[in-house]
Write an enzyme that holds these catalytic residues in place. Structure first.
Site, PDB file in Angstrom:
ATOM      1  N   HIS A  90      48.888 -21.608  20.788  1.00 36.55           N
ATOM      2  CA  HIS A  90      48.536 -22.343  22.000  1.00 36.55           C
ATOM      3  C   HIS A  90      49.493 -22.090  23.153  1.00 36.55           C
ATOM      4  O   HIS A  90      49.381 -22.722  24.215  1.00 36.55           O
ATOM      5  CB  HIS A  90      48.463 -23.836  21.695  1.00 36.55           C
ATOM      6  CG  HIS A  90      47.306 -24.196  20.804  1.00 36.55           C
ATOM      7  ND1 HIS A  90      47.453 -24.383  19.448  1.00 36.55           N
ATOM      8  CD2 HIS A  90      45.981 -24.343  21.065  1.00 36.55           C
ATOM      9  CE1 HIS A  90      46.281 -24.675  18.923  1.00 36.55           C
ATOM     10  NE2 HIS A  90      45.368 -24.645  19.891  1.00 36.55           N
ATOM     11  N   HIS A  95       3.683 -28.548   3.336  1.00 33.57           N
ATOM     12  CA  HIS A  95       3.635 -28.462   1.874  1.00 33.57           C
ATOM     13  C   HIS A  95       4.995 -28.019   1.356  1.00 33.57           C
ATOM     14  O   HIS A  95       5.554 -27.010   1.805  1.00 33.57           O
ATOM     15  CB  HIS A  95       2.546 -27.484   1.429  1.00 33.57           C
ATOM     16  CG  HIS A  95       2.450 -27.350  -0.058  1.00 33.57           C
ATOM     17  ND1 HIS A  95       2.141 -28.416  -0.876  1.00 33.57           N
ATOM     18  CD2 HIS A  95       2.620 -26.282  -0.883  1.00 33.57           C
ATOM     19  CE1 HIS A  95       2.127 -28.022  -2.135  1.00 33.57           C
ATOM     20  NE2 HIS A  95       2.423 -26.725  -2.169  1.00 33.57           N
ATOM     21  N   CYS A 126      49.601 -18.089   8.242  1.00 32.87           N
ATOM     22  CA  CYS A 126      50.708 -17.798   7.328  1.00 32.87           C
ATOM     23  C   CYS A 126      50.566 -18.436   5.963  1.00 32.87           C
ATOM     24  O   CYS A 126      51.465 -18.331   5.133  1.00 32.87           O
ATOM     25  CB  CYS A 126      52.025 -18.226   7.960  1.00 32.87           C
ATOM     26  SG  CYS A 126      52.190 -20.021   8.163  1.00 32.87           S
ATOM     27  N   HIS A 170      43.718 -26.189  25.105  1.00 33.46           N
ATOM     28  CA  HIS A 170      43.182 -26.675  23.835  1.00 33.46           C
ATOM     29  C   HIS A 170      43.832 -28.002  23.445  1.00 33.46           C
ATOM     30  O   HIS A 170      44.967 -28.285  23.826  1.00 33.46           O
ATOM     31  CB  HIS A 170      43.407 -25.638  22.729  1.00 33.46           C
ATOM     32  CG  HIS A 170      42.526 -24.427  22.880  1.00 33.46           C
ATOM     33  ND1 HIS A 170      42.386 -23.483  21.880  1.00 33.46           N
ATOM     34  CD2 HIS A 170      41.734 -23.998  23.896  1.00 33.46           C
ATOM     35  CE1 HIS A 170      41.558 -22.542  22.289  1.00 33.46           C
ATOM     36  NE2 HIS A 170      41.164 -22.828  23.524  1.00 33.46           N
ATOM     37  N   CYS A 213      42.195 -27.170  15.290  1.00 33.98           N
ATOM     38  CA  CYS A 213      41.782 -27.105  16.697  1.00 33.98           C
ATOM     39  C   CYS A 213      40.307 -26.752  16.786  1.00 33.98           C
ATOM     40  O   CYS A 213      39.878 -25.702  16.291  1.00 33.98           O
ATOM     41  CB  CYS A 213      42.620 -26.074  17.442  1.00 33.98           C
ATOM     42  SG  CYS A 213      42.223 -25.978  19.214  1.00 33.98           S
ATOM     43  N   CYS A 217       3.580 -33.544  -3.002  1.00 38.33           N
ATOM     44  CA  CYS A 217       4.432 -32.362  -3.130  1.00 38.33           C
ATOM     45  C   CYS A 217       5.881 -32.664  -2.773  1.00 38.33           C
ATOM     46  O   CYS A 217       6.804 -32.045  -3.320  1.00 38.33           O
ATOM     47  CB  CYS A 217       3.884 -31.223  -2.267  1.00 38.33           C
ATOM     48  SG  CYS A 217       3.760 -31.606  -0.513  1.00 38.33           S
ATOM     49  N   CYS A 237      52.914 -21.838  13.826  1.00 39.07           N
ATOM     50  CA  CYS A 237      51.730 -21.072  14.267  1.00 39.07           C
ATOM     51  C   CYS A 237      50.963 -21.822  15.349  1.00 39.07           C
ATOM     52  O   CYS A 237      50.396 -21.206  16.251  1.00 39.07           O
ATOM     53  CB  CYS A 237      50.844 -20.756  13.080  1.00 39.07           C
ATOM     54  SG  CYS A 237      51.615 -19.673  11.840  1.00 39.07           S
TER      55      CYS A 237
END
Length: 904
Positions: A776, A819, A742, A784, A750, A544, A771
């Protein structure tokens, strides 16, 4: 100094006879003959009743006080060899075979050995000794690590490792760890001057063998060359001939087919019973070869029907009967010491002038005497016993069965537990033991009779116990004189299902070969061609995994068709060309034209995979789709589908990608908050790439994805929603990517923002320079660690309006209780789905046929269009079977990009 040495090396003992110990806490503790005991420190204890030792029983770990008289000291160099032997009777016999143990303890690594593959059939397998020692740290049990050779290669259990520790190296499936009782030496390596038999098969012998060895057992299957043809048969005699060199052995063979010219006699001395000279052959041992299991055909178990036996015109020469002590009475109701003496005389080897066949039964033409009760009235004298009617200590020298077709190979169907009959009129019983008895040159069966017989025993022979049964019910008979119990119907012979899967057995289920390239079907045409029973790919013998994978790849999609036309150099690898031709003309094209492929075609492909990979499991064992696809792509020598690069490494190639779930699914943003733990393939793919730091170096034409699964009870998710469209734009390396805020060119991504619950968790976060700085600056995200995005060379400014790189779902393979089935999209509509099961029904029993089925499954389209949150709020018990299997048991999702597939 001596005290310290004794403490470091305590003595080892073996229990000489069954013994009972009374313990205040445990009650009665039974020690069995053959168990090993380790003397405890300061364990000697002397009392008025005798000497006792405190010992630890190695086999069960209990510490008991045992009478020293029931213990036999085991030499220190043999203790480790005997400890792993599981059979206590064999362990006792091995202790008396010091020469054999010494030789095995000093056997050099790399020596050629033989492995006891089947005791009932006395079958040996070639092997090489690669390791000798304990398997685990702190263990004193000595095991032998061998690498299997010849026909047994690939039938082992390991690659030389034991519980993660590599003790020696060998190919997968070629390694075995065995006790000394399962190892013997090849015939050429045995010392001819040794009076002790070297093979563990003969460890049941009570004394040394005769000076003439018996390398072939009576009944063993052999073959030899005669007139440029291979003759096969079974051994009826093996030994030296009178007036010939004793070191030269001859073999008398009962042939399967006429072609011989020997009647079983040599110089008027009968060596064995041959029904007709056309079926007999006498030749030197050097010209005869033992037939291995791999050389036997399924029909070679029983000999062909022989012509009617000729009536004897002269009395047959009977083997000489041993002279019975006239002082002994003619019969006794039960076993007495005098009867044991008579039995020993009856089984003594004949003198040098007598032929070796003196212990063999009379000719086939001799009528079967009825078994007479040994109890005789005193006023009626009884004739002295002969070889035909004598019974002593439970051993009966019964005549051979007169029916030629019952001359099956000894051990071909007999085993411990078989219900059998002996003698005529028959005595019925069950086999409790099969083995060798000293001076009996053929296998012997110990039978527990249904009814008591005064000449029978309790399972012992000449004072040596071989099995346990009630008194007067144990009978020992030569194995070739044992017949199947005629009161019950004869079971069907097992059929090799791999060999059975051919064009002859599957004639009514066959499919045609199609040379012309046939494009895949779609829309209503696909439903008309595929839907119904006996549609799709027929399953057979755990196929199978292959059936579901091939149907998913080729039935309604052409994205994998490049596999069928990839240039293969036939001179370099003819197997690759054969596999490609088989896949194209025997499987894919017939499937698309007629909607059906027979199991014999896929079995041919499985045999090619087995031949190329040396993995016999491809023809009869359960496999996974990724095993098939990896080996199939390697066999066809094609380029990998995927090229993936990690952050610090070069791009690597692969055929399939395994999705990895988050470390804590319950707390992950991938999981919906509803009653069901649900995630989507899109979210799992992004999370897997993000957490592993991976990128695709180029957009693939096909993308097989394996779902995260850890068994039925350890699923990471209650359901996984196959995404109808997969967006891989942000997973590509060196491409322009949009800022998540944007839509300018993204220069940073990140991982910590991906899991941040405050900014849409579970979605990729990538930012432009502006941005990235703003996001951040927040105090929660100052820790981060964003990573710079690799983009194409050049200066890019302003918003990015490039097209997204999407891939479409075209098939899903699911698994439930080992199966595999598949769901295939056959058209552009949301409800254009087919469900395929290669083993949906069955015709016949064990030797029957699986019936494949394809049926329309439009209801799954409605569920695939739902969101993850909507699916998580569903009641799992209300899901119908096809939908439940798709959402809860998905195993592999196949995605493709039709535009990119054209370039393949």
């Amino acid at each position: 100094m001596s005290d310290n040495r004794r403490r470091r090396s305590p003595k080892m003992y073996m229990v000489a006879s069954d013994y009972k110990v009374q313990d205040h806490l445990e009650g009665t503790i039974r020690l069995q003959r053959g168990q090993l005991c380790l003397q405890q420190e300061g364990g000697a204890h002397r009392s008025g009743r005798g000497d006792y030792l405190w010992v630890k029983v190695i086999d069960n770990g209990c510490v008991v006080k045992v009478d020293r008289q029931v213990l036999n000291e085991v030499p220190a160099e043999f203790a480790g060899l005997l400890e792993p032997v599981p059979d206590l009777d064999i362990r006792v016999k091995l202790l008396s075979r010091t020469q054999f143990l010494q030789r095995m303890a000093a056997l050099a690594l790399g020596s050629e050995v033989r492995v006891i593959w089947s005791r009932s059939q006395s079958e040996l397998a070639e092997a090489e000794l690669r390791y000798r020692g304990p398997l685990t740290r702190g263990s004193s049990a000595i095991h032998f690590g061998v690498q299997l050779k010849g026909w047994a290669a690939g039938r082992g259990k390991c690659n030389g490792s034991y519980k993660g520790h590599q003790l020696f190296s060998c190919p997968d499936g070629c390694g075995l760890f065995l006790p000394v009782s399962e190892i013997t030496l090849p015939r050429s390596s045995r010392s001819s001057s040794s009076s002790e038999p070297q093979s563990p098969v003969s460890i049941l012998s009570r004394a040394a063998e005769s000076s003439v060895p018996q390398p072939l057992a009576v009944g063993q299957r052999v073959c030899f060359i005669q007139d440029e043809c291979v003759q096969r048969g079974s051994v009826q005699f093996c030994g030296a001939l009178s007036n010939r060199t004793p070191s030269t052995l001859y073999v008398g063979v009962l042939l399967d087919h006429p072609g011989g010219s020997w009647d079983g006699y040599y110089k008027n001395t009968k060596l064995c019973s041959i029904p007709s000279p056309e079926y007999g052959a006498l030749l030197p041992l050097s010209k005869v070869t033992a037939e291995s299991r791999s050389e036997r055909s399924p029909l070679a178990v029983t000999s062909p029907k022989l012509p009617p036996l000729p009536l004897p015109n002269k009395p047959a020469l009977q083997p000489p009967s041993p002279i019975k002590d006239p002082s002994q009475p003619s019969s006794r109701p039960l076993i007495q010491p005098a009867m044991l003496l008579t039995a020993r005389k009856a089984l003594q080897p004949p003198s040098s002038s007598a032929p070796r066949a003196a212990v063999k039964p009379p000719a086939l033409t001799t009528p079967k005497p009825a078994l007479q009760p040994p109890l005789v009235p005193p006023n009626k004298p009884q004739a002295p016993p002969t070889d035909q009617s004598r019974s002593s200590n439970g051993f009966h020298n019964l005549p051979s069965p007169p029916i030629a077709e019952q001359r099956a190979e000894p051990g071909a169907w007999l085993e411990v537990g078989s219900m059998v009959e002996v003698n005529d009129p028959p005595l019925f019983g069950v086999i409790r033991w099969i083995g060798q008895i000293h001076n009996i040159p053929e296998p012997v069966a110990g039978i527990e009779l249904d009814q008591e017989l005064s000449a029978a025993t309790d399972g012992s022979y000449l004072g040596e116990r071989h099995f346990h049964c009630p008194a007067n019910k144990g009978l020992f008979v030569r194995l070739r004189n044992v017949r199947r119990d005629s009161r019950f119907p004869e079971p069907e012979l097992p059929i090799n299902q791999v060999d059975r899967c051919n064009s002859i057995a599957f004639a009514n289920w066959s499919s045609k070969r199609v040379e012309e390239h046939t494009p895949p079907l779609s829309g209503p045409d696909a439903r008309v061609t595929y839907e119904g029973f006996k549609k799709g790919i027929q399953g057979h013998l755990n196929s199978c995994y292959l059936d579901a994978s091939l149907f998913s790849m080729f039935s309604c999609c052409s994205s994998f068709d490049w596999l069928l036309f990839w240039p293969v150099a036939a001179q370099n690898n003819p197997i690759s060309q054969s596999a490609q031709d088989l896949l194209r003309c025997e499987i894919v094209n017939p499937l698309r034209r007629y909607g059906y492929v027979c199991a014999s075609k896929t079995m041919a492909l499985r045999k090619l995979l087995k031949e190329e990979t040396a993995d016999s499991g491809f023809t009869n064992e359960e496999k996974d789709p990724e095993e098939l696809l990896n080996q199939l792509f390697l066999l066809l020598q094609v380029e990998p589908l995927l090229k993936i690069r990690s952050v610090s490494q070069k791009a690597q190639e692969c055929f399939i990608y395994q999705l990895f779930p988050p470390s804590s699914p319950l707390l992950s943003p991938l999981v919906s908050p509803g009653p069901l733990r649900v995630s989507s393939v899109q979210a799992l793919l992004e999370s897997s790439f993000m957490h592993s730091g991976l990128k695709l170096t180029e957009a693939p034409s096909c993308l097989p994805l394996l779902m995260p699964r850890f068994g039925k009870e350890f699923k990471m998710f209650d359901a996984i929603l196959p995404s109808l469209s997969l967006d891989i734009t942000d997973l590509l390396d060196e491409t322009l990517r949009q800022c998540s805020i944007c839509q300018s060119v993204a220069q940073w991504e990140c991982l910590q923002c991906y899991e941040d619950v405050d900014i849409t968790p579970g979605q990729l976060k990538q930012y432009c320079n502006t941005c990235n700085t703003q996001v951040h600056t927040h105090k929660k995200r100052q820790m981060h660690r964003p990573v710079e995005v690799r983009g194409p060379r050049g200066c890019w400014e302003g918003p990015v309006h490039g097209a997204r790189q999407l891939m479409d779902l075209f098939a899903v393979t699911c698994i439930e209780t080992s199966h595999y089935v598949s769901f295939v999209k056959h058209g552009p509509g949301a409800t254009d789905w087919l469900f395929f099961d290669s083993m949906a029904d069955r015709e016949g029993g064990e030797n029957g046929f699986n019936v494949p089925q394809v049926r329309s499954c439009p209801e799954v389209g409605g569920y695939l269009s739902l969101s993850v949150d909507e699916v998580s709020r569903l009641d799992a018990s209300s899901l119908r079977d096809p939908v439940r299997r798709l959402l809860c048991d998905s195993y592999m999702c196949l995605y493709h990009c039709p535009q990119l597939s054209l370039y393949k």
